[in-house]
Scaffold this motif. Structure first.
Motif, PDB file in Angstrom:
ATOM      1  N   LEU A 157      89.839 -25.765   2.406  1.00 26.29           N
ATOM      2  CA  LEU A 157      91.096 -24.286   3.102  1.00 26.29           C
ATOM      3  C   LEU A 157      92.605 -25.533   3.792  1.00 26.29           C
ATOM      4  O   LEU A 157      93.187 -25.019   3.269  1.00 26.29           O
ATOM      5  N   TYR A 159      91.115 -19.130  -6.932  1.00 21.74           N
ATOM      6  CA  TYR A 159      90.928 -18.061  -6.303  1.00 21.74           C
ATOM      7  C   TYR A 159      89.766 -18.304  -4.798  1.00 21.74           C
ATOM      8  O   TYR A 159      89.424 -19.465  -4.624  1.00 21.74           O
ATOM      9  N   VAL A 160      89.779 -17.402  -3.713  1.00 19.38           N
ATOM     10  CA  VAL A 160      89.182 -17.359  -2.813  1.00 19.38           C
ATOM     11  C   VAL A 160      88.220 -17.702  -2.171  1.00 19.38           C
ATOM     12  O   VAL A 160      88.197 -18.378  -1.399  1.00 19.38           O
ATOM     13  N   VAL A 169      84.369 -17.102   3.638  1.00 16.15           N
ATOM     14  CA  VAL A 169      86.209 -16.500   3.107  1.00 16.15           C
ATOM     15  C   VAL A 169      86.738 -15.480   4.667  1.00 16.15           C
ATOM     16  O   VAL A 169      87.335 -15.611   4.230  1.00 16.15           O
ATOM     17  N   CYS A 177      88.676 -18.449   5.282  1.00 17.74           N
ATOM     18  CA  CYS A 177      89.824 -18.657   4.402  1.00 17.74           C
ATOM     19  C   CYS A 177      91.262 -17.013   4.070  1.00 17.74           C
ATOM     20  O   CYS A 177      92.501 -17.088   4.890  1.00 17.74           O
ATOM     21  N   SER A 178      90.938 -15.996   4.831  1.00 18.45           N
ATOM     22  CA  SER A 178      91.474 -14.615   5.225  1.00 18.45           C
ATOM     23  C   SER A 178      92.234 -14.643   5.977  1.00 18.45           C
ATOM     24  O   SER A 178      93.811 -14.575   5.693  1.00 18.45           O
ATOM     25  N   LEU A 205      94.886 -17.675   5.557  1.00 26.31           N
ATOM     26  CA  LEU A 205      95.880 -17.694   4.606  1.00 26.31           C
ATOM     27  C   LEU A 205      97.139 -16.169   4.754  1.00 26.31           C
ATOM     28  O   LEU A 205      97.942 -16.117   4.189  1.00 26.31           O
ATOM     29  N   VAL A 247      96.494 -13.784  -3.607  1.00 26.43           N
ATOM     30  CA  VAL A 247      95.043 -14.754  -3.931  1.00 26.43           C
ATOM     31  C   VAL A 247      94.041 -13.868  -4.616  1.00 26.43           C
ATOM     32  O   VAL A 247      94.085 -12.773  -4.457  1.00 26.43           O
ATOM     33  N   ALA A 298      90.992 -12.794  -6.328  1.00 30.63           N
ATOM     34  CA  ALA A 298      89.305 -13.218  -5.521  1.00 30.63           C
ATOM     35  C   ALA A 298      87.843 -12.325  -6.466  1.00 30.63           C
ATOM     36  O   ALA A 298      88.377 -11.454  -7.156  1.00 30.63           O
ATOM     37  N   LEU A 311      88.629  -9.626   4.069  1.00 30.58           N
ATOM     38  CA  LEU A 311      89.703  -9.758   2.661  1.00 30.58           C
ATOM     39  C   LEU A 311      90.687  -8.329   2.998  1.00 30.58           C
ATOM     40  O   LEU A 311      91.294  -8.223   3.036  1.00 30.58           O
TER      41      LEU A 311
END
Length: 592
Positions: free
Chosen positions: A453, A475-476, A489, A492-493, A496, A509, A511, A537
């Motif tokens: 990340l 992709y994520v 995840v 990351c969400s 970002l 992004v 997914a 997400l």
């Protein structure tokens, strides 16, 4: 509708002769090229029973036969739309300008139509209508034509439905009772261009003698400013230049107008000396003596930069509250329909559903099941943005550089891939690539599997520093990070989404969506809950799209060119159409 009525409609509401807008019931409108006059029988068929046709105002010479003020109540926020239209119609008639009043298709809004004896420049028609609205003190009204000139991104301009579809009817200006359509159209009086030219609704005071220094050229507008106001992108600037304060609250004085104009010119990268010259010229034309004082123009332009860029500008004689300016600017965009921050996706129906495109500062998720076209969609958005002049970046965590670039070459050329090794074909491909790169802003590319990340974030920041406005991460779920799939995840969400806002970029992004139940042999509409590994997400995203290529899973039920983009969430602008059909060429990885 009788043939006589249809014939009169086509003769009265004249516009672009070689195109008509067609909207079958339950679908989106689209332009249709004509080989000659519209056949009356076809027009009747396509303008009744829920279907409708529309007229494009602008001709290729940027002139129009008519203009229209649209008093809209589609959102239920203007219950006085029809009474306001009646007031405006009476205002024009009392001043010697005949009109035709029409209740619109919805039954809750209205159009006030003005017709010209011969085509006049679209900009002149807009000035006339805007000035009349200002003088009648009516606001929140759309003017057609919406632009002064056709552009490459708007080659047809806007259209309005022909009257007499849905609940549309012609109305008596005094009583608002329905009129016989034949009587209404045969009584139309077309206004001579000279009568339009001679009418000035705004400041008619004599221009006072120029008292400013010779540092400014007041013989005319700087060329870049003039060209901007003649383009679709400069519609809001042109409206303000003509004194239109629609949508402005707070300071609606000449000082406020000058600040609004300077802000729009800064937004469109007009050089500072030319902005100052344009503002000074406006002040001379409008006898605004305050604007001719020493340093006033320079300070106003400095304030415009401060509003947009957050710079600390000291010792301004014209004080501005930054938050207030942003609020006023937002209102102006909403009322005028102009939002310079939106980046179109390159898919017309999707842009319409999203309210114009993707906004800077938004975190956008494009979900899809394996091999359903996520990467293709992301690259299509980037390429479209680059053609608009927006630099972009692509972080590929799955596909190789060769895969992505080969797909783009296929987009440029129909030559089959197995022919590319031929020397002459390769030469052609090199030329196509060179021409393609010349015509658009740069796209930056990074390939790296198993990236962490922090590395992805650093890459995005690097793109943004280079001027990228649209960045795609593909992709994520495969960004490496500590913890379980859910924890990884989720983090990351959050990071970002925060990054998109900090950098003021549109961050797209990709997914993965969960696979459908194997027992279900029918196409299933994706849901927000289908996003894999975490609910974060769908919570963080401003926009969630899902791509579906049904042929990949059900080749016996769907053709290869069928492709849908589903709009599952649009936090800031709402969803107009949930499922947007797109034509897909799998051999060339091309969306049209």
């Amino acid at each position: 509708m009788t043939p006589e009525v249809a014939t009169l409609l086509l003769q009265t509401f004249k516009g672009r002769e070689e195109y008509v807008a067609v909207q079958p019931a339950g679908t989106n409108p689209s332009p249709k090229k004509l080989n000659g006059p519209i056949p009356v029988d076809k027009f009747i068929e396509r303008h009744t029973n829920g279907s409708s046709c529309g007229v494009y105002f602008l001709r290729p010479d940027n002139k129009v036969w008519m203009a229209c003020a649209d008093f809209d109540d589609h959102s239920g926020n203007n219950p006085d739309a029809i009474p306001d239209s009646q007031t405006f119609a009476k205002f024009l008639i009392e001043r010697g300008f005949p009109v035709l009043l029409e209740r619109s298709q919805s039954g809750t809004g209205a159009h006030v139509w003005v017709f010209f004896a011969e085509p006049i420049p679209a900009n002149q028609a807009r000035i006339f209508m805007i000035g009349a609205l200002n003088d009648s003190e009516l606001e929140s009204v759309e003017i057609y034509p919406k632009q002064s000139a056709l552009t490459t991104d708007r080659p047809l301009g806007n259209y309005v439905r022909y009257p007499l579809s849905g609940k549309s009817a012609f109305l008596d200006v005094e009583t608002l009772e329905e009129r016989d359509p034949i009587e209404a159209m045969t009584s139309v009086v077309r206004i001579p261009p000279k009568q339009i030219e001679d009418k000035h609704w705004w400041n008619t005071a004599d221009i006072k003698q120029q008292v400013a220094s010779a540092d400014y050229d007041v013989e005319g507008l700087p060329e870049r400013v003039r060209l901007l106001m003649e383009s679709a992108e400069g519609d809001l600037l042109a409206k303000r230049w003509m004194g239109d304060v629609t949508g402005m609250s707070g300071d609606r004085t000449n000082s406020g107008l000058c600040l609004a104009m300077a802000t729009e010119m800064v937004r469109h990268y007009i050089p500072t000396p030319e902005i100052e010259a344009a503002i000074h010229f406006w002040c001379v034309l409008n006898a605004y003596t305050k604007g001719l004082r020493d340093q006033w123009t320079k300070n106003t332009v400095k304030a415009a930069y401060s509003n947009l860029m957050g710079r600390k500008v000291e010792d301004l004689s014209y004080g501005v509250d930054k938050v207030g300016a942003i609020l006023h600017s937002t209102i102006e965009k909403i009322v005028s329909g102009v939002d310079t921050d939106l980046i179109t996706t390159g898919i017309r129906g999707l842009d319409a559903s999203l309210g114009g495109g993707l906004a800077l500062g938004e975190f956008i998720i494009v979900g899809g099941r394996p091999s359903q076209g996520k990467s293709t969609t992301g690259w299509h958005m980037l390429d479209s943005a680059a053609k608009q002049g927006h630099a972009g970046g692509f972080v590929s965590l799955e596909m190789t550089e060769m895969d992505i670039m080969s797909r783009h070459i296929s987009r440029l050329s129909p030559i089959p891939k197995d022919k590319w090794a031929d020397a002459e074909v390769a030469k052609t491909l090199h030329q196509l690539v060179d021409e393609d790169l010349k015509s658009k802003a740069p796209i930056y590319f990074t390939r790296g599997g198993n990236q962490s990340l922090p590395v992805v974030i650093e890459c995005i920041k690097n793109y943004a520093q280079r001027g990228a406005k649209l960045i795609v991460v593909d992709y994520v779920q495969i960004i490496s990070e500590r913890g379980s799939d859910y924890e990884r995840v989720t983090k990351c969400s959050r990071e970002l989404a925060k990054l998109a806002r900090e950098l003021n970029i549109a961050l797209v992004v990709m997914a993965q969506l969960g696979r459908p139940d194997s027992r279900n042999r029918n196409l299933v509409m994706p849901r927000l809950s289908d996003l894999k590994n975490t609910g974060q997400l769908e919570q963080d995203a401003d926009v969630v799209l899902a791509v579906v290529w049904p042929h990949q899973e059900f080749p016996d039920q769907y053709t290869a060119d069928q492709f849908n983009v589903c709009v599952l969430k649009n936090r800031n602008r709402g969803i107009r159409t949930q499922v947007v059909p797109v034509r897909f060429d799998p051999e060339r990885q091309l969306l049209t």
